[in-house]
Design a protein around this motif. Structure first.
Motif, PDB file in Angstrom:
ATOM      1  N   LYS A   1     -68.529  -6.761 -66.769  1.00  0.00           N
ATOM      2  CA  LYS A   1     -69.790  -6.036 -66.920  1.00  0.00           C
ATOM      3  C   LYS A   1     -70.880  -6.666 -66.061  1.00  0.00           C
ATOM      4  CE  LYS A   1     -71.014  -4.897 -71.130  1.00  0.00           C
ATOM      5  NZ  LYS A   1     -71.272  -5.027 -72.592  1.00  0.00           N
ATOM      6  N   GLY A   2     -70.903  -7.988 -66.016  1.00  0.00           N
ATOM      7  CA  GLY A   2     -71.902  -8.674 -65.208  1.00  0.00           C
ATOM      8  C   GLY A   2     -71.749  -8.392 -63.723  1.00  0.00           C
ATOM      9  N   ILE A   3     -70.503  -8.347 -63.240  1.00  0.00           N
ATOM     10  CA  ILE A   3     -70.251  -8.027 -61.833  1.00  0.00           C
ATOM     11  C   ILE A   3     -70.715  -6.602 -61.528  1.00  0.00           C
ATOM     12  CG2 ILE A   3     -68.435  -7.627 -60.127  1.00  0.00           C
ATOM     13  CD1 ILE A   3     -66.854  -9.900 -61.443  1.00  0.00           C
ATOM     14  N   ALA A   4     -70.348  -5.667 -62.415  1.00  0.00           N
ATOM     15  CA  ALA A   4     -70.732  -4.265 -62.201  1.00  0.00           C
ATOM     16  C   ALA A   4     -72.248  -4.099 -62.221  1.00  0.00           C
ATOM     17  CB  ALA A   4     -70.082  -3.387 -63.270  1.00  0.00           C
ATOM     18  N   GLU A   5     -72.909  -4.792 -63.135  1.00  0.00           N
ATOM     19  CA  GLU A   5     -74.366  -4.704 -63.230  1.00  0.00           C
ATOM     20  C   GLU A   5     -75.023  -5.207 -61.955  1.00  0.00           C
ATOM     21  OE1 GLU A   5     -78.022  -6.355 -66.058  1.00  0.00           O
ATOM     22  OE2 GLU A   5     -76.004  -7.181 -66.260  1.00  0.00           O
ATOM     23  N   THR A   6     -74.531  -6.333 -61.428  1.00  0.00           N
ATOM     24  CA  THR A   6     -75.099  -6.896 -60.204  1.00  0.00           C
ATOM     25  C   THR A   6     -74.912  -5.959 -59.018  1.00  0.00           C
ATOM     26  OG1 THR A   6     -74.724  -9.165 -60.949  1.00  0.00           O
ATOM     27  CG2 THR A   6     -74.967  -8.822 -58.588  1.00  0.00           C
ATOM     28  N   LEU A   7     -73.690  -5.473 -58.830  1.00  0.00           N
ATOM     29  CA  LEU A   7     -73.408  -4.614 -57.681  1.00  0.00           C
ATOM     30  C   LEU A   7     -74.142  -3.278 -57.792  1.00  0.00           C
ATOM     31  CD1 LEU A   7     -69.596  -5.339 -57.207  1.00  0.00           C
ATOM     32  CD2 LEU A   7     -71.552  -6.415 -56.076  1.00  0.00           C
TER      33      LEU A   7
END
Length: 465
Positions: free
Chosen positions: A106-112
């Motif tokens: 979720k953190g990766i998706a939020e950043t990208l």
């Protein structure tokens, strides 16, 4: 692999006929050899052929290495096999997905999803901000969602537009564009500045994606080295204003007993034993070692954490993830002392609310007439215990304290516990062991005076004058 073993031959003209008109037509072929292997490229005009040959000769004369698989100078080879930011970001998500926890996914998706709108070729025809974010976060950067099928109809046009309108990776060698991306990471959705910890976390993910591009040789060097960009300062310590003293903690727990009696021991574990909420949710009855005598000390032998991750981010479609203790191996355990007040709370809780089949002490409960009974053993949702905590603050604290940051979050009880242990003279090494932190983190973050201790400290100092 690359080499400097390069030979470039003269242009060869091939005379023939046009397939459609039958008229005479010539093509011009550039030929060159790299590490003993011959390569060639044909052009419709001599001028185009000479231009291409000239680029090869300049690269050879300037000592540029040639890429053996493609036969091209390395800059030209990267240009030929470059990919767009969209393609690369999706590939980065898919590379990380199998080994990342649901919350990290979720953190990766939020950043990208935050940085991609800053890396667009154009804005004409762009979907609105909410639709773009829904497409990026909910489908593009979720590997499971993409594998399940095409995007939902309401997002399909947005996904198609974004896929065609992001910059190539080579564009990220522009310092201004990189700075624009970093500035986007420093803002929240409402346009206000994000917290320093959020910016640091997102910057690390973005940096990882760019490092992956360097590893794959799509770009020469890490783009973040091109800019001088200062992130917001990260606060190392806990705000002293959130930490309750003993009287305030007891009052809050008594208020919890009024509004949600089945949660009194839940919050007690955070205040008296310094547990994280996810560790309390994972606690089983056989992990509680009862005191050998009345008013004695017991132990909690922690074995893991229960974390809410949300629908669609786990491999098995579950919204709850069972994981090992933080900063420890998957099978590691941690023992924490149980003070007499906490032992009393846990004993009462176990008598009043027997554990379900999965033996978890703190689960969702329901019953007629205020009688709480164990259900299927599902963990207590975050919004359930945070709502109870807000109601308890309203009962236990003054209006001024309610407006302050004092114990605003349940997690602040953990801060109070660790600060209390340190102020009681327990060695940092021992406190770090019980808390599941390193000594460095403990002293940077948790070594705070608790509310109400300043006056006592001043009195001790005055005695020396």
């Amino acid at each position: 692999m690359s080499t400097y073993d390069v030979r470039i031959w003269s242009i060869r003209e091939h005379k023939g006929k046009d397939r459609k008109t039958g008229k005479p037509r010539s093509t011009y072929r550039v030929r060159w050899g790299v590490a003993g292997k011959e390569f060639g490229e044909s052009f419709q005009t001599r001028a185009l052929a000479e231009s291409f040959r000239s680029r090869l000769m300049v690269a050879q004369r300037e000592g540029v290495a040639f890429d053996e698989p493609t036969g091209l100078p390395e800059p030209m080879a990267r240009e030929k096999k470059t990919r767009s930011w969209y393609q690369h970001a999706v590939a980065f998500v898919d590379m990380k997905w199998p080994h990342a926890s649901p919350n990290h996914r979720k953190g990766i998706a939020e950043t990208l999803a935050t940085v991609t709108p800053a890396l667009l070729l154009a804005t004409r025809g762009a979907p609105n901000v909410d639709t773009m974010r829904a497409a990026l976060y909910g489908w593009v950067f979720n590997t499971s969602a993409r594998k399940a099928g095409p995007p939902p109809a309401r997002l399909a046009s947005a996904v198609a537009w974004i896929e065609e309108n992001t910059v190539n990776l080579s564009a990220l060698m522009d310092a201004d564009l990189v700075r624009k991306a970093l500035n986007a990471l420093a803002l929240r959705m409402d346009g206000k500045s994000a917290s320093a910890s959020t910016v640091a976390r997102k910057r690390a993910v973005f940096s990882g994606a760019l490092k992956y591009a360097v590893e794959l040789r799509f770009i020469d060097r890490h783009p973040l080295t091109l800019v001088s960009w200062t992130a917001p300062k990260k606060k190392d310590g806990v705000d002293r204003g959130v930490v309750v003293n003993v009287a305030q903690a007891v009052a809050l727990l008594e208020a919890v007993r009024e509004v949600s009696p089945e949660l009194e021991a839940f919050f007690g574990c955070m205040y008296y034993a310094g547990l994280r909420p996810e560790e309390v949710l994972h606690l089983q009855d056989d992990e509680y070692e009862r005191p050998n005598q009345n008013a004695g000390w017991g132990w909690l032998h922690l074995s893991g954490a229960t974390v809410a991750v949300g629908q669609g981010w786990s491999d098995d479609s579950e919204v709850i993830e069972e994981r090992g203790l933080k900063h420890r191996a998957a099978t590691a355990t941690r023992s924490v002392p149980v003070a007499p007040p906490l032992a009393a709370l846990l004993d009462h809780h176990i008598r009043t609310y027997p554990a379900p089949m999965n033996r978890r002490l703190f689960v969702t409960r329901r019953g007629p007439g205020g009688r709480y009974v164990a259900t299927a053993g599902q963990p207590i949702p975050n919004n359930t215990y945070t709502t109870s905590w807000r109601r308890a603050r309203q009962l236990a604290l003054t209006e001024a304290q309610q407006r302050s940051s004092l114990a605003r979050r349940p997690y602040d009880l953990r801060h109070a516990c660790l600060s209390t242990w340190l102020n009681a003279g327990v060695s940092p090494t021992q406190v770090a062991e019980w808390a599941g932190n390193s000594v460095k983190v403990l002293l940077e973050v948790y070594a705070k005076c608790i509310d109400g201790e300043v006056e006592a400290a001043l009195q001790r100092i005055q005695q020396n004058y």
